[in-house]
Motif scaffolding. Structure first.
Motif, PDB file in Angstrom:
ATOM      1  N   LYS A  30       8.646  65.899   2.851  1.00 53.68           N
ATOM      2  CA  LYS A  30      10.084  66.167   2.932  1.00 53.68           C
ATOM      3  C   LYS A  30      10.392  67.211   4.000  1.00 53.68           C
ATOM      4  CE  LYS A  30      11.304  65.109  -1.859  1.00 53.68           C
ATOM      5  NZ  LYS A  30      11.818  65.666  -3.119  1.00 53.68           N
ATOM      6  N   VAL A  31       9.560  68.247   4.095  1.00 54.36           N
ATOM      7  CA  VAL A  31       9.756  69.291   5.108  1.00 54.36           C
ATOM      8  C   VAL A  31       9.616  68.696   6.505  1.00 54.36           C
ATOM      9  CG1 VAL A  31       8.792  71.414   6.082  1.00 54.36           C
ATOM     10  CG2 VAL A  31       9.113  71.216   3.625  1.00 54.36           C
ATOM     11  N   LYS A  32       8.603  67.864   6.714  1.00 48.04           N
ATOM     12  CA  LYS A  32       8.396  67.232   8.027  1.00 48.04           C
ATOM     13  C   LYS A  32       9.564  66.325   8.389  1.00 48.04           C
ATOM     14  CE  LYS A  32       3.382  67.425   8.019  1.00 48.04           C
ATOM     15  NZ  LYS A  32       2.125  66.669   7.987  1.00 48.04           N
ATOM     16  N   LYS A  33      10.047  65.544   7.417  1.00 44.99           N
ATOM     17  CA  LYS A  33      11.186  64.652   7.676  1.00 44.99           C
ATOM     18  C   LYS A  33      12.445  65.453   7.991  1.00 44.99           C
ATOM     19  CE  LYS A  33       9.712  60.594   5.096  1.00 44.99           C
ATOM     20  NZ  LYS A  33      10.011  59.661   3.992  1.00 44.99           N
ATOM     21  N   ALA A  34      12.655  66.542   7.269  1.00 46.84           N
ATOM     22  CA  ALA A  34      13.835  67.381   7.510  1.00 46.84           C
ATOM     23  C   ALA A  34      13.749  68.034   8.883  1.00 46.84           C
ATOM     24  CB  ALA A  34      13.962  68.443   6.424  1.00 46.84           C
ATOM     25  N   LYS A  35      12.556  68.452   9.275  1.00 47.88           N
ATOM     26  CA  LYS A  35      12.381  69.056  10.602  1.00 47.88           C
ATOM     27  C   LYS A  35      12.640  68.030  11.699  1.00 47.88           C
ATOM     28  CE  LYS A  35       9.333  71.975  13.303  1.00 47.88           C
ATOM     29  NZ  LYS A  35       8.037  72.647  13.367  1.00 47.88           N
ATOM     30  N   PHE A  36      12.178  66.805  11.490  1.00 45.95           N
ATOM     31  CA  PHE A  36      12.435  65.733  12.457  1.00 45.95           C
ATOM     32  C   PHE A  36      13.932  65.468  12.569  1.00 45.95           C
ATOM     33  CE2 PHE A  36      12.983  61.211  13.488  1.00 45.95           C
ATOM     34  CZ  PHE A  36      12.342  61.161  14.719  1.00 45.95           C
ATOM     35  N   LYS A  37      14.613  65.426  11.422  1.00 44.62           N
ATOM     36  CA  LYS A  37      16.056  65.184  11.411  1.00 44.62           C
ATOM     37  C   LYS A  37      16.794  66.295  12.148  1.00 44.62           C
ATOM     38  CE  LYS A  37      19.946  64.600   8.247  1.00 44.62           C
ATOM     39  NZ  LYS A  37      20.376  64.572   6.842  1.00 44.62           N
ATOM     40  N   LEU A  38      16.404  67.553  11.909  1.00 46.36           N
ATOM     41  CA  LEU A  38      17.100  68.637  12.590  1.00 46.36           C
ATOM     42  C   LEU A  38      16.813  68.613  14.083  1.00 46.36           C
ATOM     43  CD1 LEU A  38      15.742  71.580  13.599  1.00 46.36           C
ATOM     44  CD2 LEU A  38      15.129  71.675  11.217  1.00 46.36           C
ATOM     45  N   SER A  39      15.624  68.186  14.476  1.00 47.81           N
ATOM     46  CA  SER A  39      15.322  68.055  15.906  1.00 47.81           C
ATOM     47  C   SER A  39      16.200  66.992  16.553  1.00 47.81           C
ATOM     48  CB  SER A  39      13.852  67.698  16.111  1.00 47.81           C
ATOM     49  OG  SER A  39      13.033  68.743  15.682  1.00 47.81           O
ATOM     50  N   GLN A  40      16.423  65.895  15.825  1.00 48.90           N
ATOM     51  CA  GLN A  40      17.303  64.844  16.337  1.00 48.90           C
ATOM     52  C   GLN A  40      18.732  65.357  16.504  1.00 48.90           C
ATOM     53  OE1 GLN A  40      16.565  61.772  13.346  1.00 48.90           O
ATOM     54  NE2 GLN A  40      15.750  60.478  14.989  1.00 48.90           N
ATOM     55  N   ASP A  47      22.437  67.000  24.209  1.00 51.95           N
ATOM     56  CA  ASP A  47      22.874  65.933  25.108  1.00 51.95           C
ATOM     57  C   ASP A  47      24.383  65.958  25.303  1.00 51.95           C
ATOM     58  OD1 ASP A  47      20.259  65.149  25.355  1.00 51.95           O
ATOM     59  OD2 ASP A  47      20.445  63.424  23.995  1.00 51.95           O
ATOM     60  N   LEU A  48      25.114  66.200  24.240  1.00 55.27           N
ATOM     61  CA  LEU A  48      26.571  66.290  24.350  1.00 55.27           C
ATOM     62  C   LEU A  48      26.959  67.402  25.311  1.00 55.27           C
ATOM     63  CD1 LEU A  48      29.537  65.756  23.454  1.00 55.27           C
ATOM     64  CD2 LEU A  48      29.111  67.377  21.602  1.00 55.27           C
ATOM     65  N   ILE A  49      26.371  68.554  25.140  1.00 48.17           N
ATOM     66  CA  ILE A  49      26.732  69.702  25.980  1.00 48.17           C
ATOM     67  C   ILE A  49      26.273  69.501  27.416  1.00 48.17           C
ATOM     68  CG2 ILE A  49      26.275  72.165  26.341  1.00 48.17           C
ATOM     69  CD1 ILE A  49      26.288  72.406  23.245  1.00 48.17           C
ATOM     70  N   GLU A  50      25.092  68.969  27.585  1.00 53.07           N
ATOM     71  CA  GLU A  50      24.551  68.820  28.930  1.00 53.07           C
ATOM     72  C   GLU A  50      25.165  67.658  29.711  1.00 53.07           C
ATOM     73  OE1 GLU A  50      20.309  67.590  29.873  1.00 53.07           O
ATOM     74  OE2 GLU A  50      20.269  69.771  30.163  1.00 53.07           O
ATOM     75  N   ASP A  51      25.415  66.534  29.040  1.00 56.72           N
ATOM     76  CA  ASP A  51      25.823  65.319  29.747  1.00 56.72           C
ATOM     77  C   ASP A  51      27.313  64.983  29.661  1.00 56.72           C
ATOM     78  OD1 ASP A  51      23.124  65.014  30.303  1.00 56.72           O
ATOM     79  OD2 ASP A  51      22.796  63.677  28.594  1.00 56.72           O
TER      80      ASP A  51
END
Length: 84
Positions: A30-40, A47-51
């Motif tokens: 669950k921790v790994k999945k949550a970390k992946f989600k927050l990275s996304q 991307d919004l800010i940069e592009d």
């Protein structure tokens, strides 16, 4: 922790819940999945800010809130895993 008050000692203990090996593995997943989600979410905000900042600046609060929520979820799960 021991605290001395005159002739009386007060003992304080942290409360710990014992997890089975299976529960620990589930929590780690669950921790790994949550970390992946927050990275996304952080990547989407980046991307919004940069592009697309000038065209889509009004979307920043929604992206930031989604990123914050994802970080909060990861933080809470991580605290459970490492018992801070």
């Amino acid at each position: 922790m021991f605290v001395f008050y005159g002739l009386m000692f007060v003992v304080c203990f942290k409360k710990y819940t014992i997890m089975t090996e299976e529960q620990l593995k589930e929590l780690e997943i669950k921790v790994k999945k949550a970390k992946f989600k927050l990275s996304q979410k952080a990547s989407e905000l980046h991307d919004l800010i940069e592009d697309r900042l000038l065209a889509d600046f009004e979307d920043i609060p929604a992206f930031a809130e989604a990123t914050y929520i994802a970080c909060k979820e990861w933080s809470e799960l991580n605290k459970q895993l490492y018992r801070e």
